[in-house]
Design a protein around this motif. Structure first.
Motif, PDB file in Angstrom:
ATOM      1  N   PRO A   8      -8.808  -3.441   3.204  1.00 23.18           N
ATOM      2  CA  PRO A   8      -7.477  -3.474   3.801  1.00 23.18           C
ATOM      3  C   PRO A   8      -7.591  -3.858   5.275  1.00 23.18           C
ATOM      4  CG  PRO A   8      -8.275  -1.233   3.729  1.00 23.18           C
ATOM      5  CD  PRO A   8      -9.334  -2.085   3.070  1.00 23.18           C
ATOM      6  N   SER A  11      -6.787  -8.326   6.216  1.00 24.13           N
ATOM      7  CA  SER A  11      -5.795  -9.330   5.821  1.00 24.13           C
ATOM      8  C   SER A  11      -4.520  -8.581   5.468  1.00 24.13           C
ATOM      9  CB  SER A  11      -6.271 -10.167   4.636  1.00 24.13           C
ATOM     10  OG  SER A  11      -6.336  -9.401   3.449  1.00 24.13           O
ATOM     11  N   GLN A  12      -3.395  -9.116   5.918  1.00 27.95           N
ATOM     12  CA  GLN A  12      -2.163  -8.335   5.798  1.00 27.95           C
ATOM     13  C   GLN A  12      -1.011  -9.142   5.193  1.00 27.95           C
ATOM     14  OE1 GLN A  12      -1.192  -5.930   9.223  1.00 27.95           O
ATOM     15  NE2 GLN A  12      -3.319  -5.351   9.558  1.00 27.95           N
ATOM     16  N   THR A  14       2.036  -9.734   2.805  1.00 33.95           N
ATOM     17  CA  THR A  14       3.053  -8.786   2.348  1.00 33.95           C
ATOM     18  C   THR A  14       2.932  -8.496   0.855  1.00 33.95           C
ATOM     19  OG1 THR A  14       4.632 -10.592   2.003  1.00 33.95           O
ATOM     20  CG2 THR A  14       4.677  -9.473   4.145  1.00 33.95           C
ATOM     21  N   THR A  17      -0.189  -5.486   1.390  1.00 38.41           N
ATOM     22  CA  THR A  17      -0.462  -4.610   2.529  1.00 38.41           C
ATOM     23  C   THR A  17       0.405  -3.357   2.486  1.00 38.41           C
ATOM     24  OG1 THR A  17      -1.074  -6.493   3.896  1.00 38.41           O
ATOM     25  CG2 THR A  17      -0.476  -4.469   5.047  1.00 38.41           C
ATOM     26  N   GLU A  21      -1.115  -0.006   7.371  1.00 45.48           N
ATOM     27  CA  GLU A  21      -2.157  -0.931   7.819  1.00 45.48           C
ATOM     28  C   GLU A  21      -1.757  -1.722   9.059  1.00 45.48           C
ATOM     29  OE1 GLU A  21      -4.087  -3.316   4.723  1.00 45.48           O
ATOM     30  OE2 GLU A  21      -3.086  -2.056   3.236  1.00 45.48           O
ATOM     31  N   THR A  22      -0.460  -1.940   9.258  1.00 41.09           N
ATOM     32  CA  THR A  22      -0.023  -2.783  10.367  1.00 41.09           C
ATOM     33  C   THR A  22      -0.352  -2.180  11.730  1.00 41.09           C
ATOM     34  OG1 THR A  22       2.202  -1.815  10.329  1.00 41.09           O
ATOM     35  CG2 THR A  22       1.825  -3.780   8.985  1.00 41.09           C
TER      36      THR A  22
END
Length: 320
Positions: A8, A11-12, A14, A17, A21-22
């Protein structure tokens, strides 16, 4: 059947994620890697995108850590887990540059690299770097051949092709492994053929369970027809997982329940001929994720070998 995970935070998109995580930190990523290493995960994987165009940023985001830097950073804080690029878009770079980076990673990690490669799909990345997007399949085919030479045992590798031509150029350090495993990603007919004929393994891009048997049969047929021998690793990406009863909405496709029920469901992949599964856990926080990783390694992983393929336990929920 072994199990690994796409990391995790690094790479995010949508598509997968989790909200927490942001705002996660590099320290959180280290904690996850150490937890997976202790839990017996076979590999940790990182993605590869150089730059995301504005048209795709709302869905893909622009958070994509560099895989070489990320995996090298995590190699220093782990001991056993292998380090997988899933996948490196190697056609964006000259193979000698790619070989230098990944050979150094393999050397520094004591031989823990798995080089996963793919053709790529973001046209603007190719255009910005001066690479022909329409010919990316042919570019990847030759790049794989060039990387086989450049990541081999020879200090002065040699390759003569249509796109790349080199000899008499030394690169050290050499990889710690005599042969770096090269897994090919993608589920298109061209990608599956490329994996069968040029790879040491196949990384499907989310094929559902009912599609996998035909894909696996095609790989085996292609390799048999070409008289290719040697080990070959078949992979699969599972449905999202949650060990235990979540007590919150984890999504329709998520498989949750007791460890025995999860293991029984996942063993169906092994019955198809899958050698390794890539798992992803639903979570609302770093702590919940690391708890899930630990529980899977302790309670589910040991059950993945053997057992019946009968009806799933009533304690298993979600679609499979």
């Amino acid at each position: 059947m072994t199990y690994g995970m796409q990391l995790p935070i690094q790479s995010q998109s949508t598509l997968y994620t989790e909200p927490w995580e942001t705002s996660a930190t590099p320290t959180d990523l280290l904690h996850i890697a150490r937890t997976a290493d202790r839990a017996g995960f076979a590999y940790l994987a990182a993605c590869d995108h150089v730059a995301i165009p504005r048209r795709l940023a709302p869905a893909m985001s622009t958070v994509w850590y560099d895989p070489v830097a990320t995996l090298a950073h995590l190699a220093a804080v782990t001991e056993h887990v292998q380090l997988l690029s899933h996948v490196a878009v190697v056609g964006l770079r000259h193979p000698l540059l790619t070989a230098k980076q990944y050979a150094t990673l393999d050397h520094l990690s004591g031989g823990r690299l798995i080089l996963g490669v793919g053709a790529g799909h973001v046209q603007e990345e190719f255009e910005a770097l001066g690479v022909d997007f329409e010919r990316r399949g042919a570019v990847l085919d030759e790049t794989i051949d060039a990387l086989r030479a450049a990541l081999g045992p020879d200090e002065f590798p040699e390759h003569h092709g249509k796109l790349y031509d080199f000899e008499g150029l030394g690169q050290r350090p050499r990889p710690a492994q005599e042969r770096v495993p090269l897994w090919v990603g993608g589920s298109s007919p061209a990608a599956v053929r490329r994996a069968a004929l040029k790879g040491d393994g196949w990384l499907p891009q989310g094929d559902p369970r009912d599609r996998l048997p035909d894909q696996i049969a095609r790989i085996r047929r292609l390799r048999e027809e070409a008289a290719i021998q040697g080990p070959f690793t078949i992979g699969a990406i599972t449905e999202p997982l949650y060990v235990g009863e979540p007590g919150w909405e984890v999504g329709r496709r998520t498989i949750s329940g007791a460890p025995e029920a999860l293991a029984e469901s996942l063993r169906a992949y092994g019955a198809m001929g899958v050698d390794q599964i890539q798992v992803r856990f639903r979570s609302r926080s770093l702590t919940e994720l690391t708890d899930q990783i630990g529980a899977f390694g302790e309670e589910v992983g040991p059950l993945l070998e053997g057992g019946s393929e009968g009806n799933l336990s009533d304690s298993l929920t979600g679609s499979s």
